[in-house]
Every structure is written in structure tokens, then in C-alpha cells.
Design a protein around this motif. Sequence first.
Motif, PDB file in Angstrom:
ATOM      1  N   ALA A 251     106.821  76.297  29.895  1.00 57.88           N
ATOM      2  CA  ALA A 251     107.344  75.050  29.709  1.00 57.88           C
ATOM      3  C   ALA A 251     105.678  75.563  28.327  1.00 57.88           C
ATOM      4  N   ILE A 252     104.600  75.442  29.164  1.00 56.72           N
ATOM      5  CA  ILE A 252     103.150  75.332  28.985  1.00 56.72           C
ATOM      6  C   ILE A 252     103.413  77.097  28.064  1.00 56.72           C
ATOM      7  N   GLU A 253     104.107  78.073  28.481  1.00 53.93           N
ATOM      8  CA  GLU A 253     103.749  79.426  28.300  1.00 53.93           C
ATOM      9  C   GLU A 253     104.394  79.742  27.133  1.00 53.93           C
ATOM     10  N   SER A 254     105.664  78.776  27.037  1.00 49.75           N
ATOM     11  CA  SER A 254     106.611  78.994  26.322  1.00 49.75           C
ATOM     12  C   SER A 254     106.055  77.993  24.560  1.00 49.75           C
ATOM     13  N   GLY A 255     105.492  77.044  25.148  1.00 51.19           N
ATOM     14  CA  GLY A 255     104.897  75.765  23.997  1.00 51.19           C
ATOM     15  C   GLY A 255     103.838  76.382  23.646  1.00 51.19           C
ATOM     16  N   LEU A 256     103.016  76.967  24.220  1.00 52.98           N
ATOM     17  CA  LEU A 256     101.416  77.628  23.904  1.00 52.98           C
ATOM     18  C   LEU A 256     101.712  78.605  22.933  1.00 52.98           C
ATOM     19  N   GLY A 257     102.774  79.523  23.339  1.00 50.25           N
ATOM     20  CA  GLY A 257     102.976  80.872  23.094  1.00 50.25           C
ATOM     21  C   GLY A 257     102.057  81.904  24.513  1.00 50.25           C
ATOM     22  N   TYR A 258     103.340  82.417  24.330  1.00 51.01           N
ATOM     23  CA  TYR A 258     103.107  84.022  25.414  1.00 51.01           C
ATOM     24  C   TYR A 258     101.973  84.725  25.242  1.00 51.01           C
ATOM     25  N   GLY A 259     101.126  85.011  27.013  1.00 54.57           N
ATOM     26  CA  GLY A 259      99.545  84.705  26.395  1.00 54.57           C
ATOM     27  C   GLY A 259      98.831  84.255  26.271  1.00 54.57           C
ATOM     28  N   GLU A 260      98.576  82.909  26.044  1.00 52.52           N
ATOM     29  CA  GLU A 260      97.320  81.966  25.245  1.00 52.52           C
ATOM     30  C   GLU A 260      96.977  81.891  26.399  1.00 52.52           C
ATOM     31  N   TRP A 261      97.596  80.961  27.418  1.00 53.64           N
ATOM     32  CA  TRP A 261      97.626  80.789  29.016  1.00 53.64           C
ATOM     33  C   TRP A 261      98.249  82.128  30.153  1.00 53.64           C
ATOM     34  N   HIS A 263      99.829  83.866  32.995  1.00 55.28           N
ATOM     35  CA  HIS A 263     101.062  83.337  33.330  1.00 55.28           C
ATOM     36  C   HIS A 263     100.958  81.896  35.159  1.00 55.28           C
ATOM     37  N   GLY A 264      99.490  82.521  35.764  1.00 55.35           N
ATOM     38  CA  GLY A 264      99.165  81.818  36.705  1.00 55.35           C
ATOM     39  C   GLY A 264      98.326  80.720  36.713  1.00 55.35           C
ATOM     40  N   GLU A 265      97.351  80.866  35.287  1.00 56.71           N
ATOM     41  CA  GLU A 265      97.332  79.702  34.828  1.00 56.71           C
ATOM     42  C   GLU A 265      98.247  78.721  34.761  1.00 56.71           C
ATOM     43  N   ALA A 266      99.210  78.506  33.667  1.00 56.97           N
ATOM     44  CA  ALA A 266     100.358  77.902  33.412  1.00 56.97           C
ATOM     45  C   ALA A 266     100.751  77.216  34.497  1.00 56.97           C
ATOM     46  N   VAL A 267     101.504  78.320  35.970  1.00 54.43           N
ATOM     47  CA  VAL A 267     101.695  77.554  37.416  1.00 54.43           C
ATOM     48  C   VAL A 267     100.408  76.729  37.874  1.00 54.43           C
ATOM     49  N   GLY A 268      99.426  77.217  37.767  1.00 54.37           N
ATOM     50  CA  GLY A 268      98.590  76.544  38.555  1.00 54.37           C
ATOM     51  C   GLY A 268      97.977  75.324  37.705  1.00 54.37           C
ATOM     52  N   CYS A 269      98.590  74.839  36.969  1.00 58.41           N
ATOM     53  CA  CYS A 269      98.417  73.754  35.747  1.00 58.41           C
ATOM     54  C   CYS A 269      99.996  73.165  36.738  1.00 58.41           C
ATOM     55  N   GLY A 270     100.664  73.854  36.952  1.00 62.13           N
ATOM     56  CA  GLY A 270     102.697  73.267  36.881  1.00 62.13           C
ATOM     57  C   GLY A 270     102.384  72.704  37.847  1.00 62.13           C
ATOM     58  N   MET A 271     101.999  73.115  38.951  1.00 62.09           N
ATOM     59  CA  MET A 271     102.382  72.739  40.479  1.00 62.09           C
ATOM     60  C   MET A 271     101.276  71.519  40.470  1.00 62.09           C
ATOM     61  N   VAL A 272     100.549  71.257  39.790  1.00 64.04           N
ATOM     62  CA  VAL A 272      99.478  69.888  39.818  1.00 64.04           C
ATOM     63  C   VAL A 272     100.653  68.985  39.019  1.00 64.04           C
ATOM     64  N   MET A 273     101.480  69.237  38.463  1.00 63.24           N
ATOM     65  CA  MET A 273     102.511  68.159  37.342  1.00 63.24           C
ATOM     66  C   MET A 273     103.694  67.905  39.239  1.00 63.24           C
ATOM     67  N   ALA A 274     104.024  68.821  39.511  1.00 61.66           N
ATOM     68  CA  ALA A 274     105.209  69.196  40.378  1.00 61.66           C
ATOM     69  C   ALA A 274     105.000  68.449  41.377  1.00 61.66           C
ATOM     70  N   ALA A 275     103.848  68.350  42.072  1.00 63.25           N
ATOM     71  CA  ALA A 275     103.179  67.373  43.277  1.00 63.25           C
ATOM     72  C   ALA A 275     103.294  65.837  42.356  1.00 63.25           C
ATOM     73  N   GLU A 276     103.069  65.859  41.245  1.00 62.99           N
ATOM     74  CA  GLU A 276     103.218  64.644  40.811  1.00 62.99           C
ATOM     75  C   GLU A 276     104.617  63.996  40.463  1.00 62.99           C
ATOM     76  N   LEU A 277     105.209  65.239  40.240  1.00 64.47           N
ATOM     77  CA  LEU A 277     107.174  64.636  39.982  1.00 64.47           C
ATOM     78  C   LEU A 277     107.563  64.784  41.588  1.00 64.47           C
TER      79      LEU A 277
END
Length: 359
Positions: A251-261, A263-277
Motif C-alpha cells: 500500500a505504501i509503495e502504490s500510494g507513494l508511487g513505485y520507487g519513492e520508497w 520495496h524493503g523500506e516499505a516492508v520494514g515499516c509494514g512489519m511494524v504496522m503488522a506487529a501492531e495489528l
Amino acid sequence: MSIVHVETPGGSYPIHVAAGRLDLLAQSIPGDVTTIALISNPTIMSLYGERVLSALAASGKRVIPVSIPDGEAYKNWETLNLIFDALLGERLDRKALVVALGGGVVGDISGFAAASFMRGIRFLQVPTTLLSQVDSSVGGKTAINHPLGKNMIGAFYQPIAVEIDIDVLSTLPAREISAGLAEVIKYGMITDAAFFDWCEVNAEALVRRDADVISYAVQRSCEIKAQVVSQDERESGLRATLNFGHTFGHAIESGLGYGEWLHGEAVGCGMVMAAELSAELCGLDRGSVERVRALSAAIGCPVEPPQWPAERWVELMGIDKKAEGGQLRFVLMPKIGQSHVETVSPELVTRVIDRFATV
């Protein structure tokens, strides 16, 4: 050299992990190959092109270099057709071999081209980023992006081998190392608590690319992914757990536009969010949530997501491949080293997203 074996219905093959493998690529070229198409981008070719062309030429086969644009934004139909134009223009036949030299973009689009050209020709993965070495080159997922979603058009198609040269990591920018390490620590989170502990202890050594430490991280990551893929090639069950953090990350990659972050940076942040979930839905303790956040930060990944309204997050995640019947599906982690997939209501997702809102 470490050798990890992948066994799937779609193909069995070795992953070779060692320094200097770029010079030995001829060892992985089957004898009946007629022509080799080396697909890469100008950045990688400027670093390794002459060396790899020489190594492939040692096989005695004709080698055709095919250059594609560099970057996630070019993982699309237009670039795929550039590859097809080259393969058809050079009159490659069904015994040709595609060699993918580069990161995840090159590997994904080259694999999809190989899967589609003449209904399938062989291909060899030669990943040059940490993320592609530990994740995208292993397991046979090939794809291109669509403006409405990441990796939405593709195929499961296994390579004949994966050649991992640890030495190439020395040329990567620090940001690319951080992006790759996000996928490394993910393996510990979803299936191997001891490996997660090891990553915490060795975080600084991983970031500075200590040779022995990074080599073990690549080997162990490939072992874990090979085990998962061998049991579930087409992501009907267990393999889906490899997507921990990816629903938020895509979602981060799609929303910001591919390449802005990356892939691994988006996943790293996504894992923090998934841990909260996971804390919200399946009892992951707060201490473990903080360990996920701390380790993601320690390897250099963002831990604060873009500040979008919850409705925008839900809209972006609804396009994700893991959504089923309009329901959002997430990989959850009841404890470090364990994971499963669960359908989650948009209301609960919204509650977690709101925790990351800044005042």
C-alpha cells in the motif's frame, strides 16, 4: 560455498552462495542451450557487465545483452515488450536461456519474460541486491506492476539455478542494504525466533556488511524460504506467511508511487504496522512489538508510515493480491517465530492505522 536446494513441483534447483560466483556462471549453463539473453540495466552492466559477459561466453554459447531501464517504475508492460522485441529480433528459440542480472525488478520481469516467451524458456537468476538475494530470486514468483497494484500480472515460474555472489553487496548503497535486511529479519519474525535473536545481536555487523555475518544471513534466509516454497509453491497456504508486512508495505509503495520508497523500506515499516495489528488481534505482547520496531529502525528502515486517512489505506490494500472477496487478509504474528494468515475487518485495520497518526 553454501548450496541450498529448492524442491517444488515446478522445478528443483540449487542456490549457490559464495564470493566470486559471477566468474563461474558457465557452470550453470546447460549443454543444450543455443543462445543466452543477458537481461540487465545500465547501472549493473557498468559494474559487472564485462565480467559477466566473459563468464557466460566461457560456456561457448552465443550471448545477447538486453538492456532495460533501471527502477521499479519501469517494471511494466512497456519494458516487458522491450525484452520480447530483443528476443524475437535475435530469433531466439525454445532452447535459449534468459539470465537475469540485477535486483528484484530485473529478476521479476526477466522471469516473467522467460515464462511467457514461446510459452516458457529456461532462466537463471543472478541477483545483485541483498533483497533479491534473500527473497525475490528464490521461489519462482515473476511479475510486472500495474498502475492499480504491485505485481498483479505475472506467473509462478522456477529458475534453473540461483547464483548469489556475496561480493556484489560491497557496491550497494546503504539504503539498499537496509531494504534487503528488512526481508532478512522477516524470516526470523515469521518462522525462526532464534534467527530473529541472532539478527538483533548482529544488527550493526549486518548494516556494515561484515562478510561472515552477511553470508550467514543470506544463507539462512535462503534456507527458510526454500523450506517454505518447497511445501507451498503457489502460495495456497504456508507461503502466504512470507508476506508479513507486505500488505501495508505494498500500500505504501502504490500510494507513494513505485520507487519513492524501496520495496524493503516499505516492508520494514509494514512489519511494524503488522506487529501492531498482531497485538490487537492475536495477543502479540508489547515487548515483542517494540523489538520489531527497534530492529527495523536499527537496520535503517522507516518505522513511521505515510500520514494518509484510514480510508486511503483501506482502498490501497483492497487492490492487494492477498485480498479475497473484498476482505483484507494479513499475516499476523502471535509471537516472534510464529505466523498465520487471517481475514481482518477494515474497522480493526483502521484502529491500528490511527495509532500511527501524528498530531
